[in-house]
Motif scaffolding. Structure first.
Motif, PDB file in Angstrom:
ATOM      1  N   ASP A 190      38.416  41.498  45.385  1.00 40.69           N
ATOM      2  CA  ASP A 190      37.471  41.058  46.033  1.00 40.69           C
ATOM      3  C   ASP A 190      36.516  40.387  45.184  1.00 40.69           C
ATOM      4  O   ASP A 190      36.024  41.145  43.916  1.00 40.69           O
ATOM      5  N   ARG A 191      35.780  39.203  45.535  1.00 39.08           N
ATOM      6  CA  ARG A 191      34.691  38.922  44.494  1.00 39.08           C
ATOM      7  C   ARG A 191      33.378  39.219  45.082  1.00 39.08           C
ATOM      8  O   ARG A 191      33.051  39.114  46.507  1.00 39.08           O
ATOM      9  N   HIS A 192      32.431  39.493  44.295  1.00 41.22           N
ATOM     10  CA  HIS A 192      30.919  40.022  44.891  1.00 41.22           C
ATOM     11  C   HIS A 192      30.600  38.713  45.302  1.00 41.22           C
ATOM     12  O   HIS A 192      30.359  37.436  44.903  1.00 41.22           O
ATOM     13  N   PRO A 193      29.913  38.803  46.663  1.00 38.10           N
ATOM     14  CA  PRO A 193      29.635  37.520  47.439  1.00 38.10           C
ATOM     15  C   PRO A 193      28.411  36.566  46.786  1.00 38.10           C
ATOM     16  O   PRO A 193      28.308  35.643  47.076  1.00 38.10           O
ATOM     17  N   ASN A 194      27.315  37.382  45.951  1.00 38.94           N
ATOM     18  CA  ASN A 194      26.359  36.589  45.505  1.00 38.94           C
ATOM     19  C   ASN A 194      26.470  36.440  44.176  1.00 38.94           C
ATOM     20  O   ASN A 194      26.240  35.237  43.342  1.00 38.94           O
ATOM     21  N   GLN A 195      27.461  37.102  43.202  1.00 44.41           N
ATOM     22  CA  GLN A 195      27.600  36.941  41.819  1.00 44.41           C
ATOM     23  C   GLN A 195      29.172  36.560  41.587  1.00 44.41           C
ATOM     24  O   GLN A 195      29.918  37.853  41.315  1.00 44.41           O
ATOM     25  N   GLN A 196      29.318  35.709  41.323  1.00 46.26           N
ATOM     26  CA  GLN A 196      30.842  35.005  41.534  1.00 46.26           C
ATOM     27  C   GLN A 196      31.607  35.460  40.470  1.00 46.26           C
ATOM     28  O   GLN A 196      32.721  35.348  40.230  1.00 46.26           O
ATOM     29  N   HIS A 197      30.753  35.976  39.195  1.00 45.68           N
ATOM     30  CA  HIS A 197      31.592  36.376  37.973  1.00 45.68           C
ATOM     31  C   HIS A 197      31.983  37.799  37.975  1.00 45.68           C
ATOM     32  O   HIS A 197      32.644  38.336  37.220  1.00 45.68           O
ATOM     33  N   THR A 242      41.841  35.460  45.577  1.00 47.26           N
ATOM     34  CA  THR A 242      40.293  35.214  46.173  1.00 47.26           C
ATOM     35  C   THR A 242      39.962  33.908  45.572  1.00 47.26           C
ATOM     36  O   THR A 242      40.264  33.568  44.677  1.00 47.26           O
ATOM     37  N   PHE A 243      38.759  33.185  46.091  1.00 49.62           N
ATOM     38  CA  PHE A 243      38.170  32.208  45.589  1.00 49.62           C
ATOM     39  C   PHE A 243      37.099  32.738  44.649  1.00 49.62           C
ATOM     40  O   PHE A 243      36.301  33.777  45.019  1.00 49.62           O
ATOM     41  N   LEU A 244      37.066  32.161  43.395  1.00 42.94           N
ATOM     42  CA  LEU A 244      35.713  32.201  42.583  1.00 42.94           C
ATOM     43  C   LEU A 244      34.645  31.467  42.903  1.00 42.94           C
ATOM     44  O   LEU A 244      33.779  31.547  43.447  1.00 42.94           O
ATOM     45  N   ARG A 245      35.022  30.220  42.702  1.00 42.88           N
ATOM     46  CA  ARG A 245      34.184  28.801  43.323  1.00 42.88           C
ATOM     47  C   ARG A 245      35.272  27.962  43.876  1.00 42.88           C
ATOM     48  O   ARG A 245      36.500  28.273  43.771  1.00 42.88           O
ATOM     49  N   THR A 246      34.694  26.924  44.432  1.00 39.91           N
ATOM     50  CA  THR A 246      35.620  26.340  45.458  1.00 39.91           C
ATOM     51  C   THR A 246      36.873  25.859  44.757  1.00 39.91           C
ATOM     52  O   THR A 246      37.967  26.092  45.120  1.00 39.91           O
ATOM     53  N   VAL A 275      46.559  35.393  51.120  1.00 40.38           N
ATOM     54  CA  VAL A 275      45.975  34.251  51.671  1.00 40.38           C
ATOM     55  C   VAL A 275      44.602  34.381  51.556  1.00 40.38           C
ATOM     56  O   VAL A 275      43.790  35.470  51.792  1.00 40.38           O
ATOM     57  N   VAL A 276      43.995  33.043  51.246  1.00 42.41           N
ATOM     58  CA  VAL A 276      42.665  32.976  51.126  1.00 42.41           C
ATOM     59  C   VAL A 276      41.979  31.561  51.818  1.00 42.41           C
ATOM     60  O   VAL A 276      42.953  30.636  51.338  1.00 42.41           O
ATOM     61  N   CYS A 277      40.995  31.625  52.746  1.00 42.25           N
ATOM     62  CA  CYS A 277      40.745  30.355  53.189  1.00 42.25           C
ATOM     63  C   CYS A 277      39.395  30.022  52.910  1.00 42.25           C
ATOM     64  O   CYS A 277      38.524  30.721  53.024  1.00 42.25           O
ATOM     65  N   ASN A 278      39.043  28.787  52.718  1.00 36.66           N
ATOM     66  CA  ASN A 278      37.904  28.090  52.542  1.00 36.66           C
ATOM     67  C   ASN A 278      37.937  26.602  53.032  1.00 36.66           C
ATOM     68  O   ASN A 278      38.322  25.839  52.335  1.00 36.66           O
ATOM     69  N   ASN A 279      37.482  26.652  54.299  1.00 39.09           N
ATOM     70  CA  ASN A 279      37.918  25.441  55.095  1.00 39.09           C
ATOM     71  C   ASN A 279      37.485  24.322  54.388  1.00 39.09           C
ATOM     72  O   ASN A 279      36.308  24.067  53.987  1.00 39.09           O
ATOM     73  N   PRO A 280      38.545  22.925  54.367  1.00 45.43           N
ATOM     74  CA  PRO A 280      39.660  23.162  54.943  1.00 45.43           C
ATOM     75  C   PRO A 280      40.791  23.490  54.023  1.00 45.43           C
ATOM     76  O   PRO A 280      41.975  23.458  54.622  1.00 45.43           O
ATOM     77  N   GLU A 338      38.162  26.868  42.195  1.00 48.04           N
ATOM     78  CA  GLU A 338      38.815  28.001  41.280  1.00 48.04           C
ATOM     79  C   GLU A 338      39.198  29.382  42.194  1.00 48.04           C
ATOM     80  O   GLU A 338      38.320  29.593  43.085  1.00 48.04           O
ATOM     81  N   ILE A 339      40.293  29.681  41.679  1.00 48.16           N
ATOM     82  CA  ILE A 339      40.780  30.823  42.319  1.00 48.16           C
ATOM     83  C   ILE A 339      41.182  31.977  41.463  1.00 48.16           C
ATOM     84  O   ILE A 339      41.329  31.572  40.181  1.00 48.16           O
ATOM     85  N   LEU A 340      41.076  33.241  41.783  1.00 48.61           N
ATOM     86  CA  LEU A 340      41.571  34.295  41.015  1.00 48.61           C
ATOM     87  C   LEU A 340      42.687  35.148  41.620  1.00 48.61           C
ATOM     88  O   LEU A 340      42.741  35.433  42.863  1.00 48.61           O
ATOM     89  N   THR A 341      43.636  35.512  40.945  1.00 44.02           N
ATOM     90  CA  THR A 341      45.009  36.033  41.601  1.00 44.02           C
ATOM     91  C   THR A 341      45.255  37.617  40.620  1.00 44.02           C
ATOM     92  O   THR A 341      44.927  37.640  39.574  1.00 44.02           O
ATOM     93  N   VAL A 342      45.784  38.310  41.413  1.00 46.36           N
ATOM     94  CA  VAL A 342      46.135  39.798  40.647  1.00 46.36           C
ATOM     95  C   VAL A 342      47.722  40.041  40.936  1.00 46.36           C
ATOM     96  O   VAL A 342      48.122  39.446  41.830  1.00 46.36           O
ATOM     97  N   ASN A 343      48.270  40.512  39.916  1.00 46.52           N
ATOM     98  CA  ASN A 343      49.754  40.596  40.113  1.00 46.52           C
ATOM     99  C   ASN A 343      50.272  42.201  39.779  1.00 46.52           C
ATOM    100  O   ASN A 343      49.533  42.977  39.438  1.00 46.52           O
ATOM    101  N   SER A 344      51.428  41.979  39.719  1.00 45.92           N
ATOM    102  CA  SER A 344      52.367  43.430  39.527  1.00 45.92           C
ATOM    103  C   SER A 344      52.171  43.971  38.274  1.00 45.92           C
ATOM    104  O   SER A 344      53.035  44.994  37.847  1.00 45.92           O
ATOM    105  N   ILE A 345      51.722  43.219  37.219  1.00 47.12           N
ATOM    106  CA  ILE A 345      51.738  43.946  35.989  1.00 47.12           C
ATOM    107  C   ILE A 345      50.180  43.997  35.374  1.00 47.12           C
ATOM    108  O   ILE A 345      49.900  44.090  34.010  1.00 47.12           O
ATOM    109  N   GLY A 346      49.210  44.159  36.289  1.00 43.74           N
ATOM    110  CA  GLY A 346      48.098  44.452  36.052  1.00 43.74           C
ATOM    111  C   GLY A 346      47.154  43.408  35.501  1.00 43.74           C
ATOM    112  O   GLY A 346      46.000  43.548  34.799  1.00 43.74           O
TER     113      GLY A 346
END
Length: 380
Positions: free
Chosen positions: A224-231, A179-183, A137-142, A185-193
């Motif tokens: 986890d995404r770098h807090p200042n460099q979203q790429h 995790t969120f990349l930008r509001t 789960v990842v949160c970015n109010n709301p 956009e999200i990024l997921t990781v899975n069980s096949i790499g």
């Protein structure tokens, strides 16, 4: 670094998270949440770190973390995130997603909102109402985004009864983390790499980008995404390797770093000092990776164990034309800088370290040895 303090809590801890500080606050972190797993009854609990105390019988320092309140949680706590100062979102192995509300006046937690069947298996071979664990789960109010073993992605909004958006067959394999990349956009990781980037502005059920580790399809467990460099993104997986990715270029990791001897369960950039990164593993270790380049020339040090860490591979294009200060130290390919200092933070190997969190000078982690460890002076 000052001593790390242990508190034994008679339950296996699956997740630990600091309560966020109010914007502009100069305080240090004082309150953290934990979730448990693999116990007869599981709980979501809030703790205050209190004063640190005495030597225990093993010669370690015993922490005086005070239990503020706890509430029963149905199923294992698979993930835990603060939504805001008062609300905590828990992901369950039952497929349920629960928002708990903290009432500081009478020191209680209550269920504020619940999506009971957020994740479930469908199709041939699965019973009509077969729950699937909600794994991340990842949160970015709301907004609250959840992923699960069913390969489903849900976008919830606080105070909405139904999901705002669901991508039903986002993945044919298990999604392990998000995790969120930008509001949008999200990024997921899975069980096949694979890493997949999703844009909620687009109507379809297809990712906008797929990156993957070539060769072995090693399951990825954390991101986890770098807090200042979203790429810039860090991932860890079943082989214990740490992978650093630049999602702007290519489909392969920029660097692979040999790390733990078993699964890496979590990876976190330090939120305000992102040249520092922290990982924990099934092998019972908790590591602090320091890639800052402001000190004297660093040799590749591994404290308490003499393990070298060097970059194993690079697939980065020539960035000489990019202003050097804009490049994250994690993307540096200068051989003189390909040195990372690693410190092992736990005094001795224990059972699996399942979760960690860092905020300011404070770190908390939870283990299968039924212990919570806290330090308040990470950079001293």
């Amino acid at each position: 670094m000052e001593e790390i303090y242990a508190k034994f809590v008679s339950q296996k801890i699956s997740k630990t998270r600091w309560r966020p500080l109010p914007p502009g606050s100069l305080q240090t972190a004082e309150t953290f949440a934990t979730g448990s797993w693999d116990n007869e009854e599981n709980y979501v609990s809030l703790w205050s770190i209190g004063d640190f105390g005495n030597l225990d019988s093993d010669g370690g320092f015993e922490g005086d973390h005070q239990l503020l309140c706890s509430i029963k949680h149905h199923g294992d706590v698979m993930d835990l995130q603060f939504f805001d100062q008062e609300r905590i979102v828990a992901a369950s192995s039952t497929g349920c997603v629960t928002v708990f509300l903290h009432h500081p006046n009478n020191r209680t937690l209550s269920v504020s909102q619940q999506w009971t069947a957020a994740h479930y298996h469908t199709g041939p071979g699965s019973p009509s109402c077969s729950n699937a664990p909600c794994t991340g789960v990842v949160c970015n109010n709301p907004e609250i985004v959840t992923v699960g073993e069913d390969g489903r992605i849900n976008l919830f909004r606080a105070d909405h009864k139904e999901a705002v958006r669901t991508i039903d067959n986002a993945d044919s394999s298990t999604l392990h983390a998000v995790t969120f990349l930008r509001t949008p956009e999200i990024l997921t990781v899975n069980s096949i790499g694979q890493l997949k980037i999703w844009d909620f502005r687009q109507q379809g059920n297809e990712p906008t980008q797929i990156l993957s580790l070539t060769g072995d399809r090693v399951p990825l467990h954390c991101v986890d995404r770098h807090p200042n460099q979203q790429h810039v993104v860090a991932t860890g997986g079943q082989d214990g390797m740490l992978s650093i990715w630049d999602v702007r270029q290519g489909t392969m990791p920029v660097s692979l770093l040999k790390a733990h001897e078993a699964e890496m369960w979590e990876v976190h950039f330090h939120p305000s000092n992102p040249d520092h990164l922290f990982t924990c593993s099934e092998d019972g270790s908790l590591w602090h990776w320091d890639a800052s380049t402001d000190g004297p020339e660093k040799s590749s040090l591994f404290h308490q164990g003499g393990r070298n860490s060097t970059f194993l591979s690079h697939s980065i294009s020539n960035q000489a034309n990019v202003h050097q200060s804009l490049i994250s130290s994690w993307l540096s390919t200068d051989p003189a800088k390909d040195r990372i200092e690693i410190t092992s933070l736990l005094p001795n190997r224990t059972l699996s370290v399942n979760s960690l969190d860092v905020l300011g000078p404070c770190l908390v982690c939870g283990t299968d040895a039924e212990a919570i460890y806290v330090t308040r002076q990470l950079f001293s």
